[in-house]
Scaffold this motif. Structure first.
Motif, short mmCIF file in Angstrom:
data_model
loop_
_atom_site.label_atom_id
_atom_site.label_comp_id
_atom_site.label_asym_id
_atom_site.label_seq_id
_atom_site.Cartn_x
_atom_site.Cartn_y
_atom_site.Cartn_z
N ASP A 97 0.39 -1.37 -0.19
CA ASP A 97 0.05 0.10 0.40
C ASP A 97 0.64 1.13 0.30
OD1 ASP A 97 -2.04 1.99 0.12
OD2 ASP A 97 -2.81 1.17 2.01
N LYS A 98 1.43 1.31 -1.25
CA LYS A 98 2.36 2.60 -1.06
C LYS A 98 1.27 3.88 -1.07
CE LYS A 98 4.97 5.27 -4.57
NZ LYS A 98 4.85 6.39 -6.02
N GLU A 99 0.44 3.95 -1.03
CA GLU A 99 -1.04 4.85 -1.43
C GLU A 99 -0.95 5.25 -0.29
OE1 GLU A 99 -1.85 6.73 -3.81
OE2 GLU A 99 -0.07 4.99 -4.38
N VAL A 100 -0.87 4.50 0.75
CA VAL A 100 -0.92 5.20 2.37
C VAL A 100 0.29 6.44 3.30
CG1 VAL A 100 0.29 3.25 3.47
CG2 VAL A 100 -1.58 4.37 4.71
N LEU A 101 1.12 5.63 2.30
CA LEU A 101 2.38 6.58 2.31
C LEU A 101 2.02 8.36 2.54
CD1 LEU A 101 5.23 4.76 0.73
CD2 LEU A 101 5.47 5.49 2.95
N GLU A 122 5.97 10.61 7.05
CA GLU A 122 5.22 10.81 8.04
C GLU A 122 5.68 8.88 9.11
OE1 GLU A 122 2.74 10.54 10.92
OE2 GLU A 122 1.46 9.01 8.52
N LEU A 123 5.36 8.78 10.12
CA LEU A 123 6.09 8.13 10.65
C LEU A 123 4.33 7.44 10.79
CD1 LEU A 123 8.26 9.21 13.74
CD2 LEU A 123 9.09 8.00 10.78
N LYS A 124 3.89 7.23 10.80
CA LYS A 124 2.31 6.49 11.20
C LYS A 124 2.36 5.65 9.93
CE LYS A 124 -1.81 8.00 12.17
NZ LYS A 124 -2.85 8.93 12.28
N SER A 125 1.91 6.53 8.85
CA SER A 125 1.83 6.36 6.88
C SER A 125 3.05 5.49 7.46
CB SER A 125 2.26 7.39 7.13
OG SER A 125 2.85 7.63 5.74
N LEU A 126 4.08 5.15 7.84
CA LEU A 126 5.70 4.59 7.22
C LEU A 126 4.83 2.99 8.08
CD1 LEU A 126 7.93 3.85 6.05
CD2 LEU A 126 9.34 4.70 8.07
N LYS A 127 5.02 3.18 8.92
CA LYS A 127 4.12 2.75 10.05
C LYS A 127 2.81 1.29 9.14
CE LYS A 127 4.11 -0.76 13.58
NZ LYS A 127 5.49 -1.28 13.54
N PHE A 128 1.79 2.11 8.68
CA PHE A 128 1.18 0.97 8.19
C PHE A 128 2.19 0.13 6.51
CE2 PHE A 128 -2.39 3.68 10.62
CZ PHE A 128 -2.07 2.93 10.63
N TYR A 129 2.18 1.28 6.17
CA TYR A 129 3.05 1.23 4.63
C TYR A 129 3.93 -0.52 5.08
CZ TYR A 129 6.86 0.26 0.51
OH TYR A 129 7.05 0.14 -0.18
N LEU A 130 4.73 -0.08 5.54
CA LEU A 130 6.10 -1.33 6.11
C LEU A 130 4.88 -2.46 6.52
CD1 LEU A 130 8.45 0.13 7.98
CD2 LEU A 130 8.53 -0.37 5.69
N LEU A 131 3.77 -2.77 7.17
CA LEU A 131 2.95 -3.89 7.11
C LEU A 131 2.19 -4.57 6.46
CD1 LEU A 131 1.46 -2.69 10.80
CD2 LEU A 131 2.49 -4.41 10.69
#
Length: 128
Positions: free
Chosen positions: A14-18, A66-75
């Motif tokens: 999910d790149k769009e979450v970044l 943005e760190l929260k978005s990075l966490k979702f991306y990596l997940l």
């Protein structure tokens, strides 16, 4: 008996979450380091889990990740069947496209599998 667990393809990452936030000190040479010990993906052939640590180091241009978005991306890699070398390259490519850094390095340390550990390092430098 051959056993295989279901996997998803890299297109579900999910790149769009970044998201990015403005860097208030453009023109300075600031180094940002981010790491996680919770990266998981799966082997593209067996579907068995791969565990790793991901280290991201970058010099921002005008945006920060943005760190929260990075966490979702990596997940979003969780059930993706991807080679470790490809995972590191995909992370670098997606982050560079998102935040346009001056420099970026992504290093993945992947846990022991079949008696072998893997370390993958990929780098980007913005052309001037």
């Amino acid at each position: 008996m051959e056993r295989r667990y279901d996997i998803e393809g890299p297109e579900v990452v999910d790149k769009e979450v970044l998201e990015v936030i403005d860097f208030e000190y453009p023109g300075t040479y600031s180094t940002v380091e981010i790491s996680t010990q919770e990266f998981t993906s799966v082997c593209p052939w067996s579907g068995l889990p791969d565990f790793g640590e991901i280290f991201i180091e970058y010099v921002p241009n005008i945006h920060l990740i943005e760190l929260k978005s990075l966490k979702f991306y990596l997940l979003s890699f969780r059930n993706v069947g991807i080679l470790q070398e490809h995972a590191a390259n995909k992370i670098l490519k997606d982050l560079v496209e998102t935040c346009d850094p001056l420099e970026m390095k992504v290093t993945g340390y992947f846990s022991l599998r079949g008696g072998l550990k893997t370390k993958v390092t990929v780098k980007y430098n913005k052309e001037k």
